[in-house]
Motif scaffolding. Structure first.
Motif, PDB file in Angstrom:
ATOM      1  N   VAL A  63       0.846  -1.205   0.000  1.00 55.82           N
ATOM      2  CA  VAL A  63       0.000   0.000   0.000  1.00 55.82           C
ATOM      3  C   VAL A  63       0.875   1.247   0.000  1.00 55.82           C
ATOM      4  O   VAL A  63       0.650   2.177  -0.786  1.00 55.82           O
ATOM      5  CB  VAL A  63      -0.946  -0.011   1.221  1.00 55.82           C
ATOM      6  N   PHE A  64       1.866   1.293   0.896  1.00 55.06           N
ATOM      7  CA  PHE A  64       2.783   2.432   0.934  1.00 55.06           C
ATOM      8  C   PHE A  64       3.492   2.607  -0.405  1.00 55.06           C
ATOM      9  O   PHE A  64       3.646   3.726  -0.895  1.00 55.06           O
ATOM     10  CB  PHE A  64       3.821   2.237   2.053  1.00 55.06           C
ATOM     11  N   PHE A  65       3.937   1.497  -0.993  1.00 52.73           N
ATOM     12  CA  PHE A  65       4.629   1.542  -2.277  1.00 52.73           C
ATOM     13  C   PHE A  65       3.723   2.122  -3.359  1.00 52.73           C
ATOM     14  O   PHE A  65       4.141   2.988  -4.142  1.00 52.73           O
ATOM     15  CB  PHE A  65       5.087   0.136  -2.654  1.00 52.73           C
ATOM     16  N   THR A  66       2.504   1.660  -3.442  1.00 53.43           N
ATOM     17  CA  THR A  66       1.582   2.120  -4.478  1.00 53.43           C
ATOM     18  C   THR A  66       1.280   3.603  -4.335  1.00 53.43           C
ATOM     19  O   THR A  66       1.227   4.342  -5.337  1.00 53.43           O
ATOM     20  CB  THR A  66       0.273   1.304  -4.422  1.00 53.43           C
ATOM     21  N   LEU A  67       1.109   4.063  -3.107  1.00 51.79           N
ATOM     22  CA  LEU A  67       0.858   5.483  -2.861  1.00 51.79           C
ATOM     23  C   LEU A  67       2.115   6.326  -3.040  1.00 51.79           C
ATOM     24  O   LEU A  67       2.022   7.540  -3.198  1.00 51.79           O
ATOM     25  CB  LEU A  67       0.310   5.675  -1.447  1.00 51.79           C
ATOM     26  N   THR A 113       8.748   5.370  -0.338  1.00 45.87           N
ATOM     27  CA  THR A 113       8.726   4.406  -1.443  1.00 45.87           C
ATOM     28  C   THR A 113       9.905   3.444  -1.417  1.00 45.87           C
ATOM     29  O   THR A 113       9.731   2.224  -1.605  1.00 45.87           O
ATOM     30  CB  THR A 113       8.698   5.155  -2.788  1.00 45.87           C
ATOM     31  N   GLY A 114      11.110   3.963  -1.192  1.00 37.97           N
ATOM     32  CA  GLY A 114      12.284   3.097  -1.188  1.00 37.97           C
ATOM     33  C   GLY A 114      12.212   2.021  -0.120  1.00 37.97           C
ATOM     34  O   GLY A 114      12.320   0.819  -0.428  1.00 37.97           O
ATOM     35  N   PRO A 115      12.025   2.388   1.158  1.00 40.18           N
ATOM     36  CA  PRO A 115      11.889   1.351   2.192  1.00 40.18           C
ATOM     37  C   PRO A 115      10.717   0.410   1.944  1.00 40.18           C
ATOM     38  O   PRO A 115      10.823  -0.798   2.190  1.00 40.18           O
ATOM     39  CB  PRO A 115      11.679   2.169   3.469  1.00 40.18           C
ATOM     40  N   ALA A 116       9.592   0.943   1.454  1.00 43.51           N
ATOM     41  CA  ALA A 116       8.433   0.087   1.173  1.00 43.51           C
ATOM     42  C   ALA A 116       8.773  -0.936   0.095  1.00 43.51           C
ATOM     43  O   ALA A 116       8.386  -2.109   0.192  1.00 43.51           O
ATOM     44  CB  ALA A 116       7.239   0.931   0.748  1.00 43.51           C
ATOM     45  N   ALA A 117       9.498  -0.497  -0.946  1.00 48.45           N
ATOM     46  CA  ALA A 117       9.886  -1.418  -2.015  1.00 48.45           C
ATOM     47  C   ALA A 117      10.813  -2.507  -1.487  1.00 48.45           C
ATOM     48  O   ALA A 117      10.702  -3.682  -1.869  1.00 48.45           O
ATOM     49  CB  ALA A 117      10.559  -0.654  -3.148  1.00 48.45           C
ATOM     50  N   VAL A 128       4.882  11.604  -9.093  1.00 51.08           N
ATOM     51  CA  VAL A 128       3.574  10.954  -9.018  1.00 51.08           C
ATOM     52  C   VAL A 128       3.489  10.127  -7.731  1.00 51.08           C
ATOM     53  O   VAL A 128       3.154   8.938  -7.741  1.00 51.08           O
ATOM     54  CB  VAL A 128       3.309  10.056 -10.258  1.00 51.08           C
ATOM     55  N   SER A 129       3.791  10.773  -6.615  1.00 50.51           N
ATOM     56  CA  SER A 129       3.853  10.050  -5.343  1.00 50.51           C
ATOM     57  C   SER A 129       3.583  10.998  -4.181  1.00 50.51           C
ATOM     58  O   SER A 129       3.708  12.227  -4.308  1.00 50.51           O
ATOM     59  CB  SER A 129       5.235   9.429  -5.164  1.00 50.51           C
ATOM     60  N   LEU A 130       3.240  10.436  -3.040  1.00 52.20           N
ATOM     61  CA  LEU A 130       3.107  11.233  -1.827  1.00 52.20           C
ATOM     62  C   LEU A 130       4.474  11.716  -1.341  1.00 52.20           C
ATOM     63  O   LEU A 130       4.561  12.775  -0.711  1.00 52.20           O
ATOM     64  CB  LEU A 130       2.413  10.416  -0.737  1.00 52.20           C
ATOM     65  N   ASP A 131       5.517  10.956  -1.625  1.00 53.38           N
ATOM     66  CA  ASP A 131       6.876  11.413  -1.295  1.00 53.38           C
ATOM     67  C   ASP A 131       7.169  12.746  -1.967  1.00 53.38           C
ATOM     68  O   ASP A 131       7.699  13.679  -1.334  1.00 53.38           O
ATOM     69  CB  ASP A 131       7.910  10.380  -1.744  1.00 53.38           C
ATOM     70  N   ALA A 132       6.844  12.836  -3.266  1.00 53.58           N
ATOM     71  CA  ALA A 132       7.097  14.070  -3.998  1.00 53.58           C
ATOM     72  C   ALA A 132       6.188  15.197  -3.506  1.00 53.58           C
ATOM     73  O   ALA A 132       6.608  16.362  -3.430  1.00 53.58           O
ATOM     74  CB  ALA A 132       6.873  13.832  -5.500  1.00 53.58           C
ATOM     75  N   ILE A 176      11.928  12.181   1.923  1.00 58.75           N
ATOM     76  CA  ILE A 176      13.127  11.628   1.291  1.00 58.75           C
ATOM     77  C   ILE A 176      13.620  10.453   2.129  1.00 58.75           C
ATOM     78  O   ILE A 176      14.031  10.628   3.277  1.00 58.75           O
ATOM     79  CB  ILE A 176      14.245  12.686   1.157  1.00 58.75           C
ATOM     80  N   ALA A 177      13.550   9.263   1.577  1.00 60.94           N
ATOM     81  CA  ALA A 177      14.151   8.105   2.233  1.00 60.94           C
ATOM     82  C   ALA A 177      15.434   7.764   1.486  1.00 60.94           C
ATOM     83  O   ALA A 177      16.532   7.984   1.974  1.00 60.94           O
ATOM     84  CB  ALA A 177      13.189   6.924   2.223  1.00 60.94           C
ATOM     85  N   TRP A 178      15.307   7.248   0.293  1.00 60.21           N
ATOM     86  CA  TRP A 178      16.441   7.171  -0.636  1.00 60.21           C
ATOM     87  C   TRP A 178      15.891   7.194  -2.047  1.00 60.21           C
ATOM     88  O   TRP A 178      14.756   6.819  -2.294  1.00 60.21           O
ATOM     89  CB  TRP A 178      17.319   5.949  -0.395  1.00 60.21           C
TER      90      TRP A 178
END
Length: 499
Positions: free
Chosen positions: A63-67, A71-75, A115-119, A124-126
Motif C-alpha cells: 500500500v505504501f509503495f503504491t501510494l 517508497t524506497g523502504p516500502a519497495a 507521481v507520489s506522496l513522497d514528492a 526523502i528516504a532514498w
C-alpha cells in the motif's frame, strides 16, 4: 527519434508504472492471502502468528509503495517479504517470476520521485541506486531479456515447437483464452511462421536490445510487446502479461532515449561516469552477480549434463539459488508439452443432503476460462495441472499415493468448500469432473474436438466436520492420453537441481 526526456521524464513514467504494478501486486496479495491454505499448502514460515504478521506487513508495504510514501523502504520490504513468503509457497510460476523481478528492480529505482506522496510532501528516504544513473533500468532490461531467453531456450527441445506447432496449439487450446482465435488457427502457413518468429523473438530479445536500438532492437521490442499484450487480452493468464507489459514500457523508454544505439553502449557510458564509492562498487557487484546467475539459469535450462561434473553441478546449484532469491528467475518452461500435450480442465460440484450444484467455476462448459477465473492470479490456472497429476496417480495406483499431491488436493477442496459456504452450500463432498483436451497430431485448422467429449467423473473428496479427509477414485480410467506432466517430479518447493 524523439527525445523522451523532453516530454516524458523517466521519473514520471516510473511513477505511473509504480502505481500500475502496485495495484496488481495488491490484487495478487489479496487473492493469495484469501487462498492461504492452497498457496501455502505444505509449509509456512514460523507459527501462525508470525505468518499472519508477515502477510500484514507485506500488504501494508505494498500500500505504501503504491501510494509512493516512503517508497524506497516500502519497495525493499515488499521484495524481501515476497522472497521470504514465496520461498515457502507450494506454487511458484511465471507470474511470480515477473512480480519477483519487478519488485527487486523497484528497490533500486527511486520510484517515489514523481507521481507520489513522497514528492507531494517532500519525504526523502532514498532515491535511485546508484544515484543519478540509468543502471537500475538497464539491469531490469537484462533481467527481462533473461526471462524471454529462458522461455525460448526451454522450447528448443520441444517436439511441438520443432515441428512448428507450438504457437498453433497455444492459440487452439481453449483453457487459456477468453476470445475465439479461429481466425488465427484457420491458416497453416501464418501460424507456423508465428511459431518460429516466437522462438526467434524470445531467444533474440536480449542480444537485440543490447546491440542495436534501431531497427533491430525496436523490432524485437514490438514483437515482445505484442506477445505480452496478447497474454493480457486474448488470454486469461493474469497477471503475467499485464506485469511484463509495464516493464516493456521502461525498456522502450531506454531504446528511444538511446536514439538508435543499443543498451550496451549506454551501460558502458553509465559505468564510465560512475563514482566508484564503496556503496556503488557493492551495488554493481550485486547487479553483475545476480544478472549473471539469471543468464546462467536462462541458458542452462536442463541440468542433465551438469549433474555429471561435480564442480559444475554445485556452481549450477549456487547460481540457481542466487537467481531465485534476487530477480526470482528459475527456468521458464512455458507452453511446451508440460502444459499443452494433453491438459486437463476440471469443474466441481458441491454435494450435500439436498443435491449438488456447481461451484468454483474456474473453467467453463466449453473448457474455456470460467466466470470465476478473471482477475485471479495465475495459480488458479496451475491447479488444473495438479488435478491432472492426481488423475494420473488414480489411474496408475487407484489412489493419490504421493503425500504432497494428496495434501494439495485436500487443501484445494477445503478452499472450494469455504467458497461454497459463502454461497449458502455446506458440502459433505466435492465431485471433480474433468475433460482432457487432446491436441491433434498435426495442423488441423480451427477444430474443437474436445467439445464433443462429455465431462467425466474423476474423483470425490469427502469431508468430516469441515475438513477434507479423503480422495476417492470412481473406478473408471480417467485420462485418455499423456498429460505432459512428469509424475515423478514433485514440484511444490524450490529445488535448484530441478529445471
Amino acid at each position: 527519434m524523439p527525445d523522451l526526456v523532453s516530454w516524458l521524464p523517466l521519473d514520471t513514467l516510473l511513477g505511473i508504472v509504480r502505481i500500475g504494478f502496485g495495484l496488481m501486486f495488491l490484487v495478487k496479495l489479496g487473492y493469495s492471502f484469501d487462498a492461504v491454505q492452497l498457496v501455502w499448502a505444505h509449509k509456512r514460515p514460523g507459527g501462525e502468528g508470525l505468518f499472519r504478521a508477515l502477510r500484514i506487513i507485506l500488504f501494508s508495504s505494498a500500500v505504501f509503495f503504491t501510494l509512493g510514501l516512503f517508497t524506497g523502504p516500502a519497495a525493499l520490504v515488499m521484495w524481501l517479504l515476497y522472497v521470504v513468503l514465496w520461498r515457502y509457497a507450494s506454487l511458484y510460476g511465471m507470474e511470480d517470476i515477473a512480480f519477483h523481478a519487478i519488485a527487486f528492480y523497484f528497490v533500486f529505482a527511486g520510484a517515489g520521485d514523481a507521481v507520489s506522496l513522497d514528492a507531494l510532501f517532500g519525504v526523502i528516504a532514498w532515491s535511485r541506486l546508484p544515484a543519478g544513473t540509468l543502471i537500475p533500468e538497464l539491469a531490469l532490461a537484462v533481467a527481462l531479456g533473461n526471462i524471454f531467453l529462458s522461455a525460448g531456450v526451454t522450447k528448443l527441445p520441444s517436439k511441438m515447437w520443432q515441428r512448428g506447432l507450438g504457437a498453433y496449439y497455444f492459440f487452439l487450446m481453449p483453457n487459456f483464452r477468453r476470445f475465439d482465435t479461429s481466425l488465427i488457427t484457420r491458416f497453416e502457413l501464418p501460424i507456423r511462421i508465428l511459431n518460429y518468429v516466437a522462438l526467434v523473438m524470445e531467444i533474440g530479445m536480449l542480444p537485440a536490445i543490447l546491440l542495436n536500438g534501431w531497427p533491430v532492437g525496436l523490432l524485437f521490442w514490438f514483437l515482445a510487446f505484442g506477445f505480452t499484450i496478447t497474454l493480457a487480452t486474448i488470454f486469461v493468464l493474469t497477471w503475467i502479461g499485464e506485469a511484463l507489459s509495464l516493464v516493456m514500457l521502461l525498456v522502450l523508454w531506454l531504446l528511444l532515449h538511446q536514439q538508435g544505439a543499443g543498451l550496451l553502449p549506454l551501460l558502458t557510458t553509465e559505468l564510465g561516469a560512475l563514482s566508484w564509492t564503496p556503496l556503488n562498487i557493492t551495488l554493481i557487484a550485486l547487479m553483475t552477480t545476480t544478472l549473471g546467475a539469471g543468464l546462467w539459469v536462462s541458458i542452462i535450462a536442463f541440468p542433465k549434463w551438469v549433474e555429471k561434473v561435480p564442480f559444475v553441478r554445485e556452481l549450477d546449484r549456487l547460481f540457481r539459488t542466487i537467481s531465485r532469491n534476487t530477480w526470482g528467475l528459475i527456468p521458464c518452461i512455458v507452453f511446451t508439452e508440460t502444459h499443452m500435450e494433453g491438459p486437463v480442465v476440471y469443474r466441481v460440484w458441491a454435494e450435500d443432503g439436498e443435491g449438488s450444484r456447481e461451484v468454483f467455476r474456474i473453467f467453463g462448459e466449453q473448457s474455456n476460462p470460467g466466470p470465476d477465473r478473471p482477475f485471479r492470479p495465475a495459480f488458479y490456472e496451475v491447479t488444473s495441472y495438479k488435478v491432472a497429476e492426481a488423475c494420473m496417480e488414480l489411474d496408475n495406483w487407484g489412489e493419490v499415493r504421493t503425500e504432497p499431491r494428496r495434501a494439495f488436493i485436500l487443501r484445494l477442496a477445503e478452499l472450494i468448500a469455504r467458497k461454497a459456504s459463502h454461497q449458502g452450500t455446506h458440502p459433505e463432498s466435492l465431485r471433480f469432473r474433468m475433460r482432457q483436451i487432446i491436441p491433434p497430431k498435426g495442423f488441423a485448422g480451427s477444430i474443437q474436438p474436445h467439445l464433443e467429449k462429455p465431462w467425466r467423473d474423476a474423483f470425490v473428496v469427502r469431508f468430516n466436520q469441515g475438513q477434507a479427509v479423503s480422495i476417492e477414485g470412481l473406478g473408471d480410467k480417467i485420462l485418455e492420453g499423456p498429460t505432459g506432466r512428469d509424475i515423478n517430479r514433485i514440484s511444490f518447493a524450490f529445488n535448484p537441481r530441478q529445471p
